[in-house]
Design a protein around this motif. Structure first.
Motif, PDB file in Angstrom:
ATOM      1  N   TYR A 113       0.849  -1.198   0.000  1.00 20.35           N
ATOM      2  CA  TYR A 113       0.000   0.000   0.000  1.00 20.35           C
ATOM      3  C   TYR A 113       0.882   1.244   0.000  1.00 20.35           C
ATOM      4  O   TYR A 113       1.877   1.309   0.738  1.00 20.35           O
ATOM      5  CB  TYR A 113      -0.898   0.025   1.242  1.00 20.35           C
ATOM      6  CG  TYR A 113      -1.942  -1.068   1.285  1.00 20.35           C
ATOM      7  CD1 TYR A 113      -3.129  -0.952   0.576  1.00 20.35           C
ATOM      8  CD2 TYR A 113      -1.724  -2.223   2.029  1.00 20.35           C
ATOM      9  CE1 TYR A 113      -4.091  -1.948   0.615  1.00 20.35           C
ATOM     10  CE2 TYR A 113      -2.678  -3.226   2.069  1.00 20.35           C
ATOM     11  CZ  TYR A 113      -3.853  -3.094   1.359  1.00 20.35           C
ATOM     12  OH  TYR A 113      -4.797  -4.091   1.394  1.00 20.35           O
ATOM     13  N   PRO A 114       0.518   2.251  -0.808  1.00 21.35           N
ATOM     14  CA  PRO A 114       1.310   3.494  -0.796  1.00 21.35           C
ATOM     15  C   PRO A 114       0.946   4.404   0.366  1.00 21.35           C
ATOM     16  O   PRO A 114       1.650   5.383   0.633  1.00 21.35           O
ATOM     17  CB  PRO A 114       0.939   4.140  -2.135  1.00 21.35           C
ATOM     18  CG  PRO A 114      -0.443   3.653  -2.415  1.00 21.35           C
ATOM     19  CD  PRO A 114      -0.520   2.267  -1.858  1.00 21.35           C
ATOM     20  N   ARG A 115      -0.156   4.094   1.049  1.00 21.14           N
ATOM     21  CA  ARG A 115      -0.587   4.886   2.207  1.00 21.14           C
ATOM     22  C   ARG A 115      -1.443   3.995   3.101  1.00 21.14           C
ATOM     23  O   ARG A 115      -1.960   2.960   2.655  1.00 21.14           O
ATOM     24  CB  ARG A 115      -1.372   6.126   1.770  1.00 21.14           C
ATOM     25  CG  ARG A 115      -2.693   5.820   1.093  1.00 21.14           C
ATOM     26  CD  ARG A 115      -3.360   7.047   0.528  1.00 21.14           C
ATOM     27  NE  ARG A 115      -2.591   7.618  -0.565  1.00 21.14           N
ATOM     28  CZ  ARG A 115      -2.661   7.180  -1.828  1.00 21.14           C
ATOM     29  NH1 ARG A 115      -3.458   6.166  -2.142  1.00 21.14           N
ATOM     30  NH2 ARG A 115      -1.937   7.733  -2.758  1.00 21.14           N
ATOM     31  N   LEU A 116      -1.624   4.378   4.331  1.00 19.35           N
ATOM     32  CA  LEU A 116      -2.441   3.583   5.250  1.00 19.35           C
ATOM     33  C   LEU A 116      -3.908   3.697   4.877  1.00 19.35           C
ATOM     34  O   LEU A 116      -4.489   4.790   4.909  1.00 19.35           O
ATOM     35  CB  LEU A 116      -2.234   4.057   6.688  1.00 19.35           C
ATOM     36  CG  LEU A 116      -1.038   3.479   7.447  1.00 19.35           C
ATOM     37  CD1 LEU A 116      -0.917   4.147   8.809  1.00 19.35           C
ATOM     38  CD2 LEU A 116      -1.174   1.970   7.600  1.00 19.35           C
ATOM     39  N   CYS A 117      -4.537   2.585   4.514  1.00 12.93           N
ATOM     40  CA  CYS A 117      -5.967   2.572   4.221  1.00 12.93           C
ATOM     41  C   CYS A 117      -6.734   1.848   5.314  1.00 12.93           C
ATOM     42  O   CYS A 117      -7.963   1.797   5.294  1.00 12.93           O
ATOM     43  CB  CYS A 117      -6.231   1.907   2.870  1.00 12.93           C
ATOM     44  SG  CYS A 117      -5.692   0.205   2.790  1.00 12.93           S
ATOM     45  N   LYS A 118      -5.985   1.237   6.257  1.00 14.57           N
ATOM     46  CA  LYS A 118      -6.577   0.565   7.418  1.00 14.57           C
ATOM     47  C   LYS A 118      -5.484   0.445   8.476  1.00 14.57           C
ATOM     48  O   LYS A 118      -4.289   0.588   8.161  1.00 14.57           O
ATOM     49  CB  LYS A 118      -7.123  -0.813   7.030  1.00 14.57           C
ATOM     50  CG  LYS A 118      -6.100  -1.774   6.468  1.00 14.57           C
ATOM     51  CD  LYS A 118      -6.743  -3.111   6.082  1.00 14.57           C
ATOM     52  CE  LYS A 118      -5.712  -4.060   5.469  1.00 14.57           C
ATOM     53  NZ  LYS A 118      -6.317  -5.357   5.106  1.00 14.57           N
ATOM     54  N   LEU A 128       1.844  -5.129   3.030  1.00 15.35           N
ATOM     55  CA  LEU A 128       2.950  -4.289   3.466  1.00 15.35           C
ATOM     56  C   LEU A 128       2.626  -2.831   3.211  1.00 15.35           C
ATOM     57  O   LEU A 128       1.769  -2.502   2.384  1.00 15.35           O
ATOM     58  CB  LEU A 128       4.230  -4.661   2.713  1.00 15.35           C
ATOM     59  CG  LEU A 128       4.650  -6.143   2.766  1.00 15.35           C
ATOM     60  CD1 LEU A 128       5.619  -6.462   1.645  1.00 15.35           C
ATOM     61  CD2 LEU A 128       5.252  -6.461   4.124  1.00 15.35           C
ATOM     62  N   LEU A 129       3.336  -1.960   3.886  1.00 22.20           N
ATOM     63  CA  LEU A 129       3.183  -0.527   3.692  1.00 22.20           C
ATOM     64  C   LEU A 129       4.481   0.016   3.116  1.00 22.20           C
ATOM     65  O   LEU A 129       5.570  -0.234   3.642  1.00 22.20           O
ATOM     66  CB  LEU A 129       2.870   0.177   5.011  1.00 22.20           C
ATOM     67  CG  LEU A 129       2.715   1.708   4.933  1.00 22.20           C
ATOM     68  CD1 LEU A 129       1.499   2.082   4.089  1.00 22.20           C
ATOM     69  CD2 LEU A 129       2.609   2.317   6.329  1.00 22.20           C
ATOM     70  N   LEU A 151       7.072  -2.775   6.853  1.00 17.83           N
ATOM     71  CA  LEU A 151       7.450  -1.637   6.021  1.00 17.83           C
ATOM     72  C   LEU A 151       8.466  -2.049   4.968  1.00 17.83           C
ATOM     73  O   LEU A 151       9.359  -2.863   5.232  1.00 17.83           O
ATOM     74  CB  LEU A 151       8.046  -0.519   6.896  1.00 17.83           C
ATOM     75  CG  LEU A 151       7.206  -0.050   8.090  1.00 17.83           C
ATOM     76  CD1 LEU A 151       7.914   1.090   8.808  1.00 17.83           C
ATOM     77  CD2 LEU A 151       5.814   0.360   7.647  1.00 17.83           C
ATOM     78  N   VAL A 152       8.299  -1.492   3.756  1.00 16.14           N
ATOM     79  CA  VAL A 152       9.248  -1.754   2.669  1.00 16.14           C
ATOM     80  C   VAL A 152       9.577  -0.440   1.965  1.00 16.14           C
ATOM     81  O   VAL A 152       8.860   0.555   2.092  1.00 16.14           O
ATOM     82  CB  VAL A 152       8.684  -2.750   1.624  1.00 16.14           C
ATOM     83  CG1 VAL A 152       8.562  -4.139   2.208  1.00 16.14           C
ATOM     84  CG2 VAL A 152       7.367  -2.260   1.062  1.00 16.14           C
ATOM     85  N   ASN A 214      13.898  -6.055   5.026  1.00 19.25           N
ATOM     86  CA  ASN A 214      12.541  -6.535   4.729  1.00 19.25           C
ATOM     87  C   ASN A 214      12.266  -6.458   3.223  1.00 19.25           C
ATOM     88  O   ASN A 214      11.677  -7.366   2.631  1.00 19.25           O
ATOM     89  CB  ASN A 214      11.526  -5.704   5.507  1.00 19.25           C
ATOM     90  CG  ASN A 214      10.187  -6.398   5.621  1.00 19.25           C
ATOM     91  OD1 ASN A 214      10.131  -7.615   5.740  1.00 19.25           O
ATOM     92  ND2 ASN A 214       9.114  -5.637   5.585  1.00 19.25           N
ATOM     93  N   THR A 215      12.730  -5.355   2.632  1.00 18.87           N
ATOM     94  CA  THR A 215      12.547  -5.199   1.182  1.00 18.87           C
ATOM     95  C   THR A 215      13.316  -6.271   0.427  1.00 18.87           C
ATOM     96  O   THR A 215      12.803  -6.856  -0.537  1.00 18.87           O
ATOM     97  CB  THR A 215      13.011  -3.802   0.736  1.00 18.87           C
ATOM     98  OG1 THR A 215      12.314  -2.810   1.487  1.00 18.87           O
ATOM     99  CG2 THR A 215      12.735  -3.592  -0.741  1.00 18.87           C
ATOM    100  N   GLN A 216      14.548  -6.549   0.883  1.00 18.39           N
ATOM    101  CA  GLN A 216      15.336  -7.591   0.216  1.00 18.39           C
ATOM    102  C   GLN A 216      14.681  -8.956   0.374  1.00 18.39           C
ATOM    103  O   GLN A 216      14.722  -9.787  -0.540  1.00 18.39           O
ATOM    104  CB  GLN A 216      16.761  -7.599   0.791  1.00 18.39           C
ATOM    105  CG  GLN A 216      17.722  -8.500   0.019  1.00 18.39           C
ATOM    106  CD  GLN A 216      17.895  -8.071  -1.418  1.00 18.39           C
ATOM    107  OE1 GLN A 216      18.138  -6.907  -1.702  1.00 18.39           O
ATOM    108  NE2 GLN A 216      17.758  -9.015  -2.349  1.00 18.39           N
TER     109      GLN A 216
END
Length: 1015
Positions: A113-118, A128-129, A151-152, A214-216
């Motif tokens: 998600y590019p922003r928090l929707c929940k 992931l956010l 988070l990524v 986390n991204t890796q």
């Protein structure tokens, strides 16, 4: 660590083509890229291929957008994940539903998600956010720092340079149909959404190594499992490959027995069938043949006609099982042109159906093989030249006048106007970028596994799902394409056959090809070029070529269908072919091989197959290698080591066979220069079959055939000229009639009633209401009766009166318009039914002088003239002679000129001319000068070798016959075409192989009489 990369296939958003993105990433040492175009999977196969070639790990994903806003991105962990993403996007497109704010569970995908929707506590295990580089510092005091495992890195890629961002802004303005200054940040990507070197990107997140780790972890868990190759196509028709071969063999052997009578020809055909079957089995194309046969079988069961054409018509198996009606034995067609072991791309059949029957055939394919396995191919319309310049100029707010000036001379304007220069620079930058997704002309793919393992689908206005890939991406994947195409020529034939059966009670078998091709009337029509309305051979250029050749048989028509193509004609081979056709002993073959294998075309390479024949028989290249060489020279394969190897093999083979080296060089020169212009012989042969079928119908049932052409909305010419063709065949032409006419054109004996569909601005509702009422309660007795029975709009009633639909009443248009004013009351709603007593028009409301003197003479001529101009406005053409609408002219030949003008045709309301009258050029002597009046039909602008414009014109003379003109550059510049109408032409008569034309020196368009609309 770029997990959301946009290419230009994020339509009107992204600006980077896949090669640009990948090459720049490779140069900066980027090790992984994730494709995530906005609601698109279009370039997945190209992206994966380019990444792997560049040593970059590809990840496949989709960014899901709704109403211009980014909701989330899905990344596929594996093949199942890609299927989940494609199926999810397709479901909402096909059901015409907006995408949900939160996606359903997609277990084999990561959702970012590019922003928090929940609340982040409610995130699923795979959700992931994303944290943008510019937002990292906010984590210091934010509760999200306690959830770093969710988070990524979120570093979307839309651009690379500032110039890219300028193009992005313009694309967004084009998409939103606004000027670029009115764009808001919500409409645009952020300026920081660009490709970054790995070290630069890592630097942003150095304080939060857990986010990087986390991204890796996400990157390591994803694999772009994107299958390609023939195995992704529908593998079997019967359920097993052995069963497929057995069925195909059964159909082919039974078909060859049916197609060929016993004898030597049958034995030759049988041996070739067995040879082809072995290759088809080895190449694993049995299911492809059987599925194509199944499509054709359904169409025939539904009563639809078809034409199987393209390189597939080279196959005798295709001929035997009924896919094609082209006999490869008769025409010496090479199967290797269609299938050979060296052919990298899959073969394809082109199957034509009538324009109004194709959709039903496509619907059958979807229902037979399943929507989860079937899709139409897409096409991508790209930004092009002037159109791109106009689009950019609009979003920069330029007024229309300035845009027109800029388009007319862009570089001149840019040199003096900085804003114009900026517009031009941006426009050049978007040329070639995909603009919007469309539907391929008829390509269908059928996959073994569900189609969502390969691509998503989108619902198009026609109601069929379209894959997010075009024919080139499909070919890269290895997908077979089934071309289910449409054309109006088959509609002409079908409608004519139906009309003949209805009107004459006769059943016509246009598939009895031996009878059709050898009919004396057909051959005489072909030889004289009387082919208006006949598929592929009705254009002025083609009719002229047929006349020059005196072509009267199938084999020569096949050749004519090929040499008419621009490349062959431009290379000079068309003229040489005609010369050799008429003077077969005036030339020498360059080599006995040419005489043996190109004797049919007098040593001229006319077809693509001829290239294969020559390099095979002259230099010994295998037929399959010969086809590879042909494809390279035709631009269908990349030049490279293969081309060089085949060229060397050609000269080596020629030397081994003792060919003269200089002669070998000349043969190679001819092959190399001609192959790019050549045409597939099987294509020509398929077209020629349909041409003969059309000619047969026109020769024996001319009126029914022409009505079939009109009701399928013509071909090369406007409706007017097919109506004229019916007139010349003896029909009496009537305007639409409320009692005799129908929606389409109707033929009753020799009375041809134009359909109401040809009346401009008349509503379908009006037509169907009128026809329904007439069917229920009988013909209309008068205008008053019509007004009483129909609920008509006043403007629609005016149109019918003006076009002449109430002329059965015996009243003039003026009288009918007066009557309409008296009896038409739109506020009075009554049930449409017969009155107990017929209502007469209330004559007390008006009075006209209806004496004989008034109804004849000059006033009647004025009425006719007014009617003709109304027909011009409403139908697009008058039903009387157009020559009667221009000011009288006393044309005579000047002193000393040899030829006299043809006699003037008798002018009458219903038309002009008759088949017995000679055409304007028929009796003129060569090099004589004529001044004639002619009615414009069409013209074709071409460029000379010097780049100057010249034109070829087509006209009707006053006897109703066609004539052709040539307008050389000097003449065209001083006497240009000025649109439709009657012209005065003056020029010199020239003949080429017996075909006359007028080389125009002066041309003047004549004004119409009495109506300012058309003066």
């Amino acid at each position: 660590m770029h997990l959301t990369c946009h290419t230009a296939f994020s339509l009107r958003f992204g600006v980077l083509m896949p090669d640009q993105l990948v090459s720049k990433a490779a140069a900066w040492g980027v090790s992984c890229l994730a494709l995530a175009d906005a609601n698109s999977t279009s370039c997945a196969v190209e992206f994966v291929s380019r990444c792997r070639a560049a040593g970059i790990k590809p990840i496949l994903g989709i960014s899901f957008w709704r109403d211009g806003q980014w909701l989330y991105t899905g990344l596929a962990r594996n093949a199942e994940g890609w299927r989940e993403l494609c199926a999810f996007l397709s479901k909402y497109s096909l059901e015409k539903k907006p995408l949900p704010t939160v996606p359903p569970p997609l277990p084999d995908c990561w959702i970012i998600y590019p922003r928090l929707c929940k609340p982040i506590q409610d995130f699923r295990k795979n959700e992931l956010l994303g944290i943008r580089p510019q937002h990292v510092n906010r984590l210091f005091s934010h509760e999200l720092r306690h959830h770093q495992h969710k988070l990524v890195v979120l570093a979307p890629v839309v651009t690379i340079t500032d110039e890219d961002y300028s193009r992005h802004r313009v694309l967004r303005a084009i998409d939103l149909n606004t000027v670029h200054t009115k764009l808001t940040p919500r409409d645009l990507a952020q300026r920081g959404d660009r490709l970054l070197p790995p070290d630069t990107l890592h630097q942003f997140y150095k304080s939060y190594p857990d986010i990087l780790r986390n991204t890796q972890r996400i990157i390591d868990s994803c694999e772009a499992d994107f299958p390609t190759g023939l195995r992704i196509n529908r593998q079997t028709f019967t359920g097993s490959k052995a069963g497929d071969y057995a069925l195909l063999e059964k159909l082919a052997l039974a078909g060859v027995t049916r197609r060929y009578p016993a004898g030597a020809r049958f034995q030759r055909a049988r041996l070739r069938v067995e040879r082809e079957l072995a290759v088809i089995r080895k190449q694993d194309f049995c299911s492809y043949f059987l599925i194509t046969h199944d499509i054709v079988r359904y169409a025939r069961a539904a009563g639809y006609q078809h034409v199987g054409r393209g390189s597939g018509a080279n196959s005798i198996v295709a001929f035997s099982i009924g896919i094609s009606d082209v006999d490869p034995i008769e025409l010496d067609l090479y199967f290797e042109r269609f299938i050979n072991p060296y052919r990298a791309s899959p073969p394809d059949f082109d199957i034509d159906f009538s324009w109004d029957e194709r959709d039903d055939v496509i619907d059958y394919v979807f229902k037979r093989y399943g929507q989860d396995h079937t899709a139409l191919l897409a096409t991508y319309s790209t930004f092009k030249g002037r159109a791109a310049l106009r689009e950019v100029a609009k979003v920069y707010g330029l007024p229309k006048e300035e845009i027109d000036l800029l388009v007319r001379s862009p570089h001149d304007r840019a040199a003096t106007d900085p804003k114009a220069a900026e517009v031009l620079k941006i426009a050049v930058g978007i040329i070639g970028l995909p603009n919007h997704l469309g539907i391929h002309a008829g390509g269908i793919i059928i996959t073994e596994r569900p189609i969502h393992y390969h691509t998503a689908q989108r619902l198009m206005p026609k109601g069929f799902p379209v894959a997010h890939c075009d024919m080139y991406h499909a070919e890269d994947m290895g997908l077979h394409k089934y071309d289910v195409l449409s054309q109006r020529g088959l509609g002409h034939i079908r409608s004519a056959v139906d009309l003949i059966k209805r009107n004459r009670g006769a059943a016509v078998d246009v598939y009895d090809l031996d009878k059709v091709k050898n009919d004396p009337k057909v051959r005489a029509m072909l030889k004289s070029g009387r082919a208006i309305g006949c598929f592929y051979i009705e254009s002025p250029a083609m009719r002229g070529l047929l006349t020059k050749l005196g072509c009267d048989n199938y084999v020569h028509l096949v050749a004519a269908s090929s040499i008419i193509r621009p490349g062959v004609a431009k290379s000079g081979m068309m003229k040489e072919y005609i010369r050799r056709y008429h003077y077969p002993h005036s030339f020498e073959y360059i080599d006995p091989v040419f005489k043996e294998h190109l004797g049919e075309t007098f040593g001229v390479m006319v077809y693509q197959e001829d290239v294969m024949k020559i390099v095979h028989h002259f230099a010994g290249l295998d037929l399959d290698e010969s086809d590879v060489l042909r494809r390279i020279m035709s631009g269908k394969k990349h030049n490279g080591d293969t081309f060089d190897r085949l060229r060397e093999k050609f000269f080596a083979g020629a030397q081994v066979r003792g060919r003269d080296p200089e002669k070998a060089k000349e043969v190679w020169r001819q092959v190399e220069s001609f192959s790019g212009y050549s045409f597939c012989k099987a294509h020509s042969a398929s077209f020629a079959v349909e041409s003969f079928q059309s000619l047969y119908l026109k020769a024996h049932y001319p009126l029914e055939f022409i009505v079939g052409v009109i009701n399928n909305f013509g071909g090369f010419y406007k409706t007017e000229f097919y109506v004229h063709e019916a007139r010349m065949a003896g029909a009496t032409i009537h305007a639409p009639c409320v009692n005799r006419g129908r929606y389409l054109t109707e033929l009753q004996g020799k009375d041809l009633y134009l359909g109401f569909i040809h009346v401009k601005s008349i509503a379908e509702r009006t037509i169907f209401q009128l026809l329904s009422e007439r069917e229920r309660n009988g013909p209309f007795q008068s205008l008053t009766d019509c007004c009483a029975r129909l609920d008509l709009d006043g403007s629609q009633l005016d149109l019918m009166i003006r076009v002449g639909a109430f002329r059965f009443t015996g009243k003039t248009k003026s009288e009918l318009l007066w009557e309409k004013n008296a009896v038409f009351n739109p506020r009075s709603k009554r049930e449409a039914s017969h009155e107990l007593f017929e209502l007469a028009a209330p004559q007390q409301y008006f009075h006209l002088d209806l004496s004989p003197n008034h109804r004849s003479g000059h006033q009647l001529s004025a009425e006719q003239l007014d009617q003709a101009f109304d027909e011009l406005e409403l139908l697009g053409f008058p039903l009387c002679s157009p020559f009667s609408l221009v000011k009288p002219a006393n044309e005579t030949t000047a002193p000393g000129q040899e030829a006299a003008l043809p006699a003037k045709a008798h002018q009458h309301v219903n038309g002009w001319g008759s088949p017995g009258q000679a055409g304007a050029l028929a009796t003129a002597t060569d090099h004589s000068y004529l001044t004639i009046r002619a009615y414009f039909v069409c013209d074709k602008i071409v460029r000379t070798v010097k780049g100057e414009r010249m034109s070829f014109g087509c006209w009707l003379d006053e006897n109703g016959h066609y004539l052709d003109t040539v307008h050389f550059p000097d003449s065209l510049s001083t006497s240009p075409f000025q649109g439709p109408g009657v012209y005065r032409l003056r020029g010199r008569v020239a003949r080429e192989f017996g075909f006359p034309s007028l080389e125009v020196a002066e041309m003047e368009r004549l004004a119409y009489l009495g109506d300012l609309r058309f003066g």
